[in-house]
Every structure is written in structure tokens, then in C-alpha cells.
Design a protein around this motif. Structure first.
Motif, mmCIF file in Angstrom:
data_model
loop_
_atom_site.group_PDB
_atom_site.id
_atom_site.type_symbol
_atom_site.label_atom_id
_atom_site.label_comp_id
_atom_site.label_asym_id
_atom_site.label_seq_id
_atom_site.Cartn_x
_atom_site.Cartn_y
_atom_site.Cartn_z
ATOM 1 N N GLN A 1 10.321 9.000 -8.871
ATOM 2 C CA GLN A 1 9.854 10.228 -8.099
ATOM 3 C C GLN A 1 8.340 10.284 -8.370
ATOM 4 N N LEU A 2 7.394 9.863 -7.667
ATOM 5 C CA LEU A 2 6.097 9.443 -7.914
ATOM 6 C C LEU A 2 5.154 10.173 -6.858
ATOM 7 N N ILE A 3 4.356 11.211 -7.072
ATOM 8 C CA ILE A 3 3.663 11.707 -6.176
ATOM 9 C C ILE A 3 2.114 11.891 -6.312
ATOM 10 N N PHE A 4 1.193 11.033 -5.517
ATOM 11 C CA PHE A 4 -0.300 10.948 -5.717
ATOM 12 C C PHE A 4 -0.861 11.655 -4.616
ATOM 13 N N GLY A 5 -1.388 12.932 -5.279
ATOM 14 C CA GLY A 5 -2.156 13.867 -4.290
ATOM 15 C C GLY A 5 -3.489 13.865 -3.930
ATOM 16 N N VAL A 6 -4.295 14.915 -4.342
ATOM 17 C CA VAL A 6 -5.781 14.586 -3.831
ATOM 18 C C VAL A 6 -6.533 13.898 -4.714
ATOM 19 N N CYS A 7 -7.134 13.267 -4.357
ATOM 20 C CA CYS A 7 -8.297 12.175 -5.467
ATOM 21 C C CYS A 7 -7.832 11.843 -6.493
ATOM 22 N N PRO A 8 -6.664 11.342 -6.617
ATOM 23 C CA PRO A 8 -6.464 10.708 -8.036
ATOM 24 C C PRO A 8 -6.941 9.198 -8.254
ATOM 25 N N GLY B 1 11.609 14.716 -18.807
ATOM 26 C CA GLY B 1 11.245 15.663 -17.725
ATOM 27 C C GLY B 1 10.317 15.233 -16.810
ATOM 28 N N ASP B 2 9.407 16.389 -16.183
ATOM 29 C CA ASP B 2 8.420 15.785 -15.425
ATOM 30 C C ASP B 2 7.088 15.687 -16.046
ATOM 31 N N PHE B 3 6.453 14.996 -15.005
ATOM 32 C CA PHE B 3 4.947 14.325 -15.922
ATOM 33 C C PHE B 3 3.901 14.869 -14.967
ATOM 34 N N ASN B 4 2.987 15.607 -15.189
ATOM 35 C CA ASN B 4 1.905 16.087 -14.080
ATOM 36 C C ASN B 4 0.346 15.902 -14.685
ATOM 37 N N MET B 5 -0.267 15.362 -14.025
ATOM 38 C CA MET B 5 -1.944 15.266 -14.296
ATOM 39 C C MET B 5 -2.800 16.099 -12.985
ATOM 40 N N ASP B 6 -3.680 16.633 -13.687
ATOM 41 C CA ASP B 6 -4.282 17.381 -12.361
ATOM 42 C C ASP B 6 -5.722 17.846 -12.868
ATOM 43 N N ASN B 7 -6.574 18.399 -12.079
ATOM 44 C CA ASN B 7 -7.705 19.032 -12.483
ATOM 45 C C ASN B 7 -8.609 18.390 -13.361
ATOM 46 N N ASN B 8 -9.184 16.950 -13.116
ATOM 47 C CA ASN B 8 -10.124 16.349 -13.761
ATOM 48 C C ASN B 8 -9.696 15.949 -15.324
ATOM 49 N N SER B 9 -8.462 15.920 -15.392
ATOM 50 C CA SER B 9 -7.899 15.361 -16.639
ATOM 51 C C SER B 9 -7.805 13.971 -16.838
ATOM 52 N N LYS B 10 -7.893 13.180 -17.889
ATOM 53 C CA LYS B 10 -8.010 11.739 -18.082
ATOM 54 C C LYS B 10 -7.136 11.272 -19.044
ATOM 55 N N THR C 1 -1.611 6.578 1.353
ATOM 56 C CA THR C 1 -2.731 7.305 0.573
ATOM 57 C C THR C 1 -3.160 8.553 1.701
ATOM 58 N N GLU C 2 -3.525 9.689 1.258
ATOM 59 C CA GLU C 2 -4.200 10.488 1.760
ATOM 60 C C GLU C 2 -5.166 11.647 1.157
ATOM 61 N N ASN C 3 -5.622 12.378 1.909
ATOM 62 C CA ASN C 3 -6.640 13.053 1.364
ATOM 63 C C ASN C 3 -7.675 12.991 0.220
ATOM 64 N N ASN C 4 -8.258 11.755 0.729
ATOM 65 C CA ASN C 4 -9.259 11.004 -0.179
ATOM 66 C C ASN C 4 -8.823 10.214 -1.497
ATOM 67 N N SER C 5 -7.442 10.027 -1.430
ATOM 68 C CA SER C 5 -6.894 9.336 -2.474
ATOM 69 C C SER C 5 -6.878 7.744 -2.337
ATOM 70 N N ASN C 6 -6.942 7.061 -3.060
ATOM 71 C CA ASN C 6 -7.238 5.424 -2.962
ATOM 72 C C ASN C 6 -6.574 4.713 -4.142
ATOM 73 N N ILE C 7 -6.419 3.509 -3.832
ATOM 74 C CA ILE C 7 -6.047 2.424 -4.863
ATOM 75 C C ILE C 7 -7.174 1.655 -5.542
ATOM 76 N N ASP C 8 -7.311 1.674 -6.745
ATOM 77 C CA ASP C 8 -8.514 1.115 -7.136
ATOM 78 C C ASP C 8 -8.402 -0.495 -7.856
ATOM 79 N N PRO C 9 -8.693 -1.360 -7.497
ATOM 80 C CA PRO C 9 -9.764 -1.745 -6.516
ATOM 81 C C PRO C 9 -8.865 -1.737 -5.212
ATOM 82 N N PRO C 10 -9.572 -1.691 -3.941
ATOM 83 C CA PRO C 10 -8.985 -1.495 -2.682
ATOM 84 C C PRO C 10 -8.355 -2.900 -2.233
#
Length: 362
Positions: free
Chosen positions: A352-359, A308-317, A169-178
Motif C-alpha cells: 500500500q504505497l502512495i507517492f504524493g506531491v514532489c517526492p 504500522g504505517d510509514f509516512n515521509m513528508d515536508n522536506n524530510s530526508k 505520477t502526478e503533481n510534479n512527482s517523478n522517477i529518478d532517473p527518468p
């Protein structure tokens, strides 16, 4: 009533003066009759309201007894009768954990509450790991029932993340609960099964949205509903408003021959059990939200599979109302990307999973 009193007065005045006593007596008799009629009407209305209240009372209590019976039976079955005193399944030949050769019913009605309440438990084996339980609540002659399929094993993995490659994990990303467990080096994960054959004629998926698979374009506020059970869409683009798929307690299959693009103030409401089969890519961004179930609460279960690809970003829920992880499963044939303050509660399956900034993925 005023007119009747006036008529009695005129009647009393019509008698000769020597008969004033008789006139007064007649007026009293008529008054007694009217008062008696009013009292009878009031009594009948009161009795009807009392009967209605009694019916509601017994029906509500029967529902509560049925729910209590369902919880009692589930605890008995899952814990083998070892911690719940009086579990009837302990008398089964194979014990409470033998669901294949279980008898048709629990031995008898089980008293609950006062002397008017009891519940009857009926069971039917599904397989060695599942059993269907029906609880019939009884209270003062009223009957209500609830059913549930009980499973020995949880359908989800015990790990928050299972990966063939190292987990970081990097760039403030985390696993919940820790403290959630993770497992690396598990590389024998089976491939995602192929999408089923699409009904009708999805070939070509015309840009104009004609034929068997029309385009869905929603760029204004307001509601749009697809109750199902079979929904066919070419390309789906939504930036505003709410689109509802499915209905409470029913199954809906949504066939997307092209891509899904949800953005800005787009809301998607899932009711009942909804399965999305997507040939193209899925993008959920810029505060768009998929609402699984509602606050009534109405249950919602969503499975989304994409080639295909699956993308979530920018405060989506995804799935932030009832927030049950077992209600959502996303199967990704391409690359899955989760980043930039998204909230996702559910299961994710892909290689092929990528977890970026703050998910936030629960």
C-alpha cells in the motif's frame, strides 16, 4: 650548555700561569667530548625517525596492495577471467564462476608494483552465489589484509518500481532517473515476514516510559548515543538534536514497541548495521533526517520494518550522505506515504504505497 662552558673557563683559569698550555689542551678535549655527545644524540634521533618513516611507508604500501588485490580478485570472479588478463581462477576445474568447488586459494602470490610488492588471494565459498575473498597485501615485509563477500547477483531489483497495479505520477512527482525501468502487473509479491518476538516485556509499553521499554523523548539540541547491540524503546519522539544508533562495524537491533515521530530539526545517525523493529507507526516530517553512514566515510546499513504505517513528508530526508540505495531497506506492513519534497534513497517494500506531491525516491 652555557653552564658547562663557564665551568670549563673556570677550570682553565685554575691552572698556574706556567701551565696555560695544558689548561688550553684540557678545554679543547672537553669541548670535543661534548660535541661528540651532541652529534651521537642527533644521529640516534635521526635514525629513530627514519625507522618510523620506513615503517609507515611499508605499512601504507601493503594496505594499497591489499586493496588492489581485492579489486583484482572481484573482477576476475565476476567476469569469469574473460576480460582480465592473468586471472588465476581460470585454472580452477569449474572455472571462475564455480564458487562451490573453488580451491582454498588462488594459485600463488601475484606480483604488484615493484619487486617488493605482491598480494595473496584467499577464497572461501559461502554458497553457489556468494564467495568470501580475502586479499593479503605484502610490501617489504609488511602485511595488511582486506576481506569482502562477493555476490553474483545484485540484492536489489533491476526495476526502479515494481507494482501489481498501474504506476502513475502526478503533481510534479517523478522517477529518478527518468529512464529507470518499471514493471506493472506483478502481483505475486510475497508478504512481509512477521516481526520477530520482542525481548523482555513490551506489553503495556507504559506512558511514563518505565520498565523494559522506556520512552525516548528528545526536544533539545545535543547528542544522544545508543551503541547497542540491543536497544529497547517504548515511544520515540524527537524534534531536535542528533540520536546515534550503532557503532562502526557492529550490529545493533532497535526494538520499538510503540511509534516513531521525528520532526523539525531531528537528526538520526546510523553507524554499522542497524535493524529497527517497529510495532506502531513511523512518521518522518518537517526537515527531519536519517543519516546513514558519515563523511569519514563510515559505512552505515539500515533496515526498518514496521507493522504500522510509514509516512515521509515536508522536506524530510533518508540516506542523503553516501546515497547508496543498497544501504537502506524499509518494509511497510501498513500504508506507506511519500510526499511534499522528500528525499529517499533506498529500497521500499509494501503493498500500500502512495507517492504524493514532489517526492524524490531513488
Amino acid at each position: 650548555m652555557t653552564n658547562k662552558i663557564k665551568s670549563f673557563d673556570r677550570l682553565s683559569r685554575s691552572f698556574p700561569k706556567g701551565e696555560d698550555g695544558a689548561a688550553a689542551l684540557m678545554a679543547v678535549i672537553f669541548a670535543v667530548i661534548i660535541i661528540g655527545t651532541i652529534a651521537t644524540s642527533f644521529l640516534a634521533t635521526s635514525q629513530q625517525k627514519q625507522a618510523g618513516g620506513a615503517l609507515t611507508y611499508t605499512s601504507t604500501n601493503a594496505s594499497l596492495v591489499a586493496e588492489a588485490g581485492l579489486r583484482f580478485a572481484e573482477k576476475c570472479l565476476l567476469e569469469g577471467g574473460t576480460t582480465e588478463a592473468g586471472c588465476p581462477c581460470t585454472s580452477w576445474t569449474g572455472g571462475c564462476s564455480d564458487w562451490v568447488t573453488a580451491p582454498a586459494n588462488f594459485p600463488a602470490d601475484i606480483p604488484f608494483g615493484d619487486s617488493r610488492g605482491s598480494f595473496e588471494i584467499q577464497v572461501a565459498a559461502v554458497d553457489a552465489n556468494k564467495i568470501k575473498v580475502t586479499s593479503i597485501g605484502k610490501f617489504a615485509g609488511a602485511l595488511r589484509s582486506f576481506s569482502k563477500t562477493v555476490a553474483i547477483n545484485c540484492a536489489l531489483s533491476t526495476n526502479a518500481i515494481t507494482s501489481c497495479t498501474p504506476i502513475g505520477t502526478e503533481n510534479n512527482s517523478n522517477i529518478d532517473p527518468p529512464t529507470a525501468p518499471t514493471q506493472e502487473g506483478v502481483c505475486d509479491i510475497p508478504a512481509i515476514p512477521p516481526l520477530p518476538a520482542f525481548p523482555g516485556d513490551p506489553t503495556g509499553c507504559p506512558p511514563g516510559g518505565t520498565g523494559d521499554y522506556p520512552n525516548l523523548v528528545k526536544t533539545t539540541n545535543g547528542n544522544l548515543s545508543y551503541p547497542g547491540p540491543d536497544v529497547r524503546i517504548c515511544n520515540w519522539t524527537q524534534t531536535k538534536g542528533t540520536t546515534t544508533f550503532g557503532t562502526d562495524g557492529n550490529n545493533t537491533t532497535v526494538w520499538i514497541a510503540g511509534n516513531i515521530n521525528l520532526s523539525n530539526q531531528a537528526d538520526v545517525q546510523i553507524l554499522g548495521t542497524v535493524k529497527f523493529n517497529v510495532r506502531g507507526n513511523v512518521s518522518i516530517s518537517q526537515s527531519a533526517e536519517i543519516l546513514v553512514g558519515d563523511t569519514t566515510p563510515t559505512e552505515g546499513i539500515m533496515t526498518l520494518q514496521t507493522d504500522g504505517d510509514f509516512n515521509m513528508d515536508n522536506n524530510s530526508k533518508v540516506n542523503q550522505i553516501l546515497d547508496n540505495a543498497s544501504d537502506v531497506l524499509v518494509l511497510i506492513g501498513g500504508q506507506g506515504t511519500f510526499q511534499e519534497n522528500i528525499d529517499f534513497t533506498g529500497g521500499i517494500y509494501g503493498d500500500q504505497l502512495i507517492f504524493g506531491v514532489c517526492p524524490k525516491v531513488s
